[in-house]
Design a protein around this motif. Structure first.
Motif, short mmCIF file in Angstrom:
data_model
loop_
_atom_site.label_atom_id
_atom_site.label_comp_id
_atom_site.label_asym_id
_atom_site.label_seq_id
_atom_site.Cartn_x
_atom_site.Cartn_y
_atom_site.Cartn_z
N THR A 272 0.81 -1.23 0.00
CA THR A 272 0.00 0.00 0.00
C THR A 272 0.83 1.27 0.00
N GLY A 273 2.12 1.17 0.31
CA GLY A 273 2.95 2.37 0.41
C GLY A 273 2.76 3.12 1.70
N GLU A 274 1.96 2.57 2.62
CA GLU A 274 1.68 3.24 3.89
C GLU A 274 2.90 3.19 4.80
N MET A 275 3.18 4.30 5.49
CA MET A 275 4.29 4.32 6.43
C MET A 275 3.93 3.49 7.65
N LEU A 276 4.80 2.58 8.02
CA LEU A 276 4.55 1.68 9.14
C LEU A 276 5.23 2.16 10.41
N MET A 277 6.54 2.33 10.36
CA MET A 277 7.32 2.81 11.49
C MET A 277 8.54 3.55 10.97
N HIS A 278 9.14 4.35 11.81
CA HIS A 278 10.41 4.94 11.45
C HIS A 278 11.24 5.15 12.70
N ARG A 279 12.54 5.28 12.49
CA ARG A 279 13.44 5.42 13.62
C ARG A 279 14.67 6.23 13.19
N VAL A 280 15.26 6.90 14.16
CA VAL A 280 16.42 7.76 13.92
C VAL A 280 17.59 7.26 14.76
N ALA A 281 18.78 7.27 14.18
CA ALA A 281 19.98 6.88 14.91
C ALA A 281 21.09 7.88 14.61
N LYS A 282 21.81 8.28 15.64
CA LYS A 282 22.96 9.15 15.49
C LYS A 282 24.24 8.33 15.58
N THR A 283 25.24 8.79 14.85
CA THR A 283 26.54 8.14 14.90
C THR A 283 27.45 8.88 15.87
N ASP A 284 28.62 8.31 16.11
CA ASP A 284 29.68 9.05 16.77
C ASP A 284 30.33 9.99 15.76
N LEU A 285 31.29 10.75 16.21
CA LEU A 285 31.97 11.69 15.33
C LEU A 285 32.66 10.96 14.18
N VAL A 286 32.60 11.56 13.00
CA VAL A 286 33.23 10.98 11.82
C VAL A 286 34.74 11.12 11.95
N LEU A 287 35.46 10.03 11.79
CA LEU A 287 36.92 10.04 11.85
C LEU A 287 37.50 10.22 10.46
N SER A 288 38.71 10.75 10.40
CA SER A 288 39.37 10.95 9.12
C SER A 288 39.92 9.62 8.60
N ARG A 289 40.24 9.62 7.34
CA ARG A 289 40.80 8.40 6.72
C ARG A 289 42.12 8.06 7.39
N PRO A 290 42.29 6.81 7.81
CA PRO A 290 43.56 6.44 8.45
C PRO A 290 44.68 6.42 7.43
#
Length: 605
Positions: A272-290
């Motif tokens: 049906t295309g109906e929205m069922l659930m949603h959720r948000v997640a935060k990350t830690d700080l982005v690290l630079s390329r090693p």
């Protein structure tokens, strides 16, 4: 009424992302499922919803956001204030516990300051001083002692507000009246029970990867769904989150370094295309390329140049450590971001490309990662390949089982034949056809139980794309080579099983190669989980095993059956030599290096 209770389901939406590192793709781990509730389960977690039916078929959409720049640590001597190198951000780099701390004493000059590590807090505390504060009803009368005070959502830390809104929005679903992404927060709040502890109280918090609050989706290191650690507007102004992508996969770049990311996953009904659930997640700080590791100096056997007049090619074998085995329980000395498959795959791919092999034998390639990562990356690098997963069932979700992958450079070879070997199937044949036992009999079942370890092998015949002897017909054996790739059983307490697997593999190869002419060269690569002092090594290198070898004289006190034939029958017809021993005169110090084991397990014969 009873029937209604019996048909009540709790819908759960799990969302997890790994620690972001510049240049390493991020793939959200989103999973929605339903759990049937019984009469005793009156309530469900705050991130779940009750419905009369299980979740329908669904699909996900994603949105990514970039957060503001933050000061990662209040201690001026902390290297993490100026560097986001993964080396500096390892939980082991600065000592301490890896615990994020925040000063909550409103009489200290460090009040509300955030520290990335307990050692940084201790060093900064040496320079703190007392700040006069008016008497508060939260102070203990007459003692002057400080009691953590209650800070409401509207006053003390607006980073709490941002995180709380994310939590509330994450509950949103059609049942809570969330008709759009914009009003889901208030709708969810109305349908959720109030938390038992005010979110404004912060007395210190711990997360190995720099975040705090609850881990989203049962572990995984990079995700927080509670309050922010090492970030938030205590360092200046309100949080500003900028939408940066609506794709499932996101590749962090230089603009993301030192910032947090936020991903929002929305589950929609496929029908049906109906929205069922949603959720948000935060990350830690982005690290630079090693920084790239030091490039390996390859050893070349110059004396063998042109020996035999055949075509030259380069081969490599590598156990890649499947994600399902890369856990902090197994590798407690590694940060979670360093164990992340996306991070490790970039390093593995770079090393493979740097070595430039014409044939690549890989072990512990997870089935889903072969589809999503390995094949496409190797194809882009000019390789073609085949895959064979172990015969065990997946560990949880589909694709969570490892196997072997074998690749060849298209410009060098093309495929003539490809086969796979399942040692479980060979064990079944051994019991029924060779030993004449009923697999359901006590003896037959005991032998099958010991030998059936789900390991597999691959076998291909490759032909030179440009024949080295143009005067010969293109299908002449001199222009073909047989390559085998395997991963034997890993348990050190089962040397008899490893020896049996090696013997069976050699028997299969003997039959295969001899049926195609004695001029077909053979190369066997893989992780044999056997050191040079084992019977497996003796069988491969010497074509025989000494009758007095400990591996064929096991004291099986647990009643396990003897699965090996007489040592006189443990033989094969190939003249094999380990490439390292042939070139260097000895095996290397190690091919496997961990805290628990350092030694040689991998070979090319």
């Amino acid at each position: 009424m009873m029937n209604s209770k019996e048909n009540t389901y709790a819908w759960h939406l799990s969302l997890r992302v790994d620690r972001p590192v510049e240049g390493c793709t991020m793939r959200p781990h989103a999973y929605m499922y339903g759990k049937k509730l019984d009469e005793r389960e009156a309530s469900v977690p705050s991130h779940s919803k009750r419905f009369p039916n299980p979740p329908p078929q669904h699909e996900f959409s994603y949105r990514w956001y970039r957060g503001p720049k933050v000061e990662p640590c209040a201690y001026e001597g902390c290297p993490r204030r100026t560097s986001f190198s993964p080396h500096d951000w390892s939980q082991h780099a600065l000592g301490g516990t890896g615990c994020g701390l925040q000063c909550v004493s409103n009489r200290s000059s460090l009040y509300k300051a955030t520290f990335c590590n307990s050692n940084c807090f201790v060093q900064a505390w040496k320079t703190q001083y007392t700040v006069a504060q008016p008497q508060s009803r939260w102070d203990t009368p007459g003692t002057g002692a400080f009691t953590p005070h209650k800070r409401t959502l509207s006053s003390a830390m607006s980073s709490d507000v941002g995180s709380n809104e994310d939590d509330l929005r994450s509950v949103g679903s059609v049942a809570s009246g969330a008709s759009s992404m914009g009003n889901s927060g208030s709708a969810a709040a109305a349908g959720s029970s109030a938390p038992g502890t005010p979110r404004g109280i912060i007395v210190g918090y711990q997360n190995q990867d720099g975040g705090n609050g609850s881990s989203n989706g049962g572990g995984g290191g990079g995700t927080t769904t509670g309050n922010d650690c090492a970030g938030g507007n205590e360092y200046g102004g309100e949080e500003e989150w900028t939408e940066i992508s609506n794709d499932q996969i996101y590749l962090p770049g230089q603009a993301d370094i030192g910032r947090k990311l936020k991903v929002e996953a929305v589950a929609y009904s496929s029908e049906t295309g109906e929205m069922l659930m949603h959720r948000v997640a935060k990350t830690d700080l982005v690290l630079s390329r090693p920084p790239d590791p030091i490039k390996r100096n390859l050893v070349t056997n110059k004396s063998a140049s042109g020996a035999g007049g055949g075509a030259r090619f380069r081969a490599a074998t590598y156990n890649c450590l499947a994600e399902i085995y890369a856990t902090q329980q197994q590798y407690p000395y590694c940060d979670l971001w360093a164990l992340s498959w996306d991070f490790r795959f970039q390093n593995l791919l770079r090393e493979i490309i740097d070595v430039g092999p014409d044939v690549v034998c890989l072990q512990e390639i997870q089935a889903d990662h072969y589809e999503t990562h390995v094949y496409s990356a190797m194809s882009d690098a000019g390789y073609e390949g085949v895959y064979k997963q172990k015969t065990r069932i997946a560990m949880g979700l589909a694709g969570k089982v490892d196997g072997c992958a074998l690749f060849w450079r298209r410009a060098k070879f093309h495929l003539v034949e490809s086969y796979s070997i399942e040692f479980n199937e060979l064990a079944q044949r051994q019991v029924t056809q060779v030993m004449g036992l009923n697999p359901r009999s006590e003896e037959g079942a005991a032998i099958l139980n010991r030998l059936s370890r789900d390991n597999v092998a691959q076998l291909v015949v490759l032909e030179l794309a440009q024949p080295s002897h143009s005067s010969r017909a293109n299908r002449e054996p001199i222009n073909q080579i047989c390559i085998a790739n395997t991963h034997l059983y890993s348990n050190k307490d089962f040397p008899d099983v490893k020896l049996w697997q090696s013997w069976q593999l050699l028997q299969e190869l003997d039959t295969f190669v001899m049926s195609r002419g004695s001029n077909l060269p053979l190369m066997i690569c893989g992780d044999f989980n056997s050191t040079p002092d084992t019977a497996v090594y003796d069988l491969l290198s010497r074509q025989a095993v000494h009758p007095g070898h400990p591996d064929v004289n096991l004291n099986l006190d647990d009643g396990s059956p003897n699965v090996l034939p007489d040592t006189m029958n443990l033989t094969h017809s190939f003249q094999l030599g380990s490439v390292y021993n042939t070139v260097l005169g000895e095996e290397p110090q190690f091919t496997n290096y961990t805290a628990q084991f350092k030694g040689v397990l991998d070979y090319m014969w």
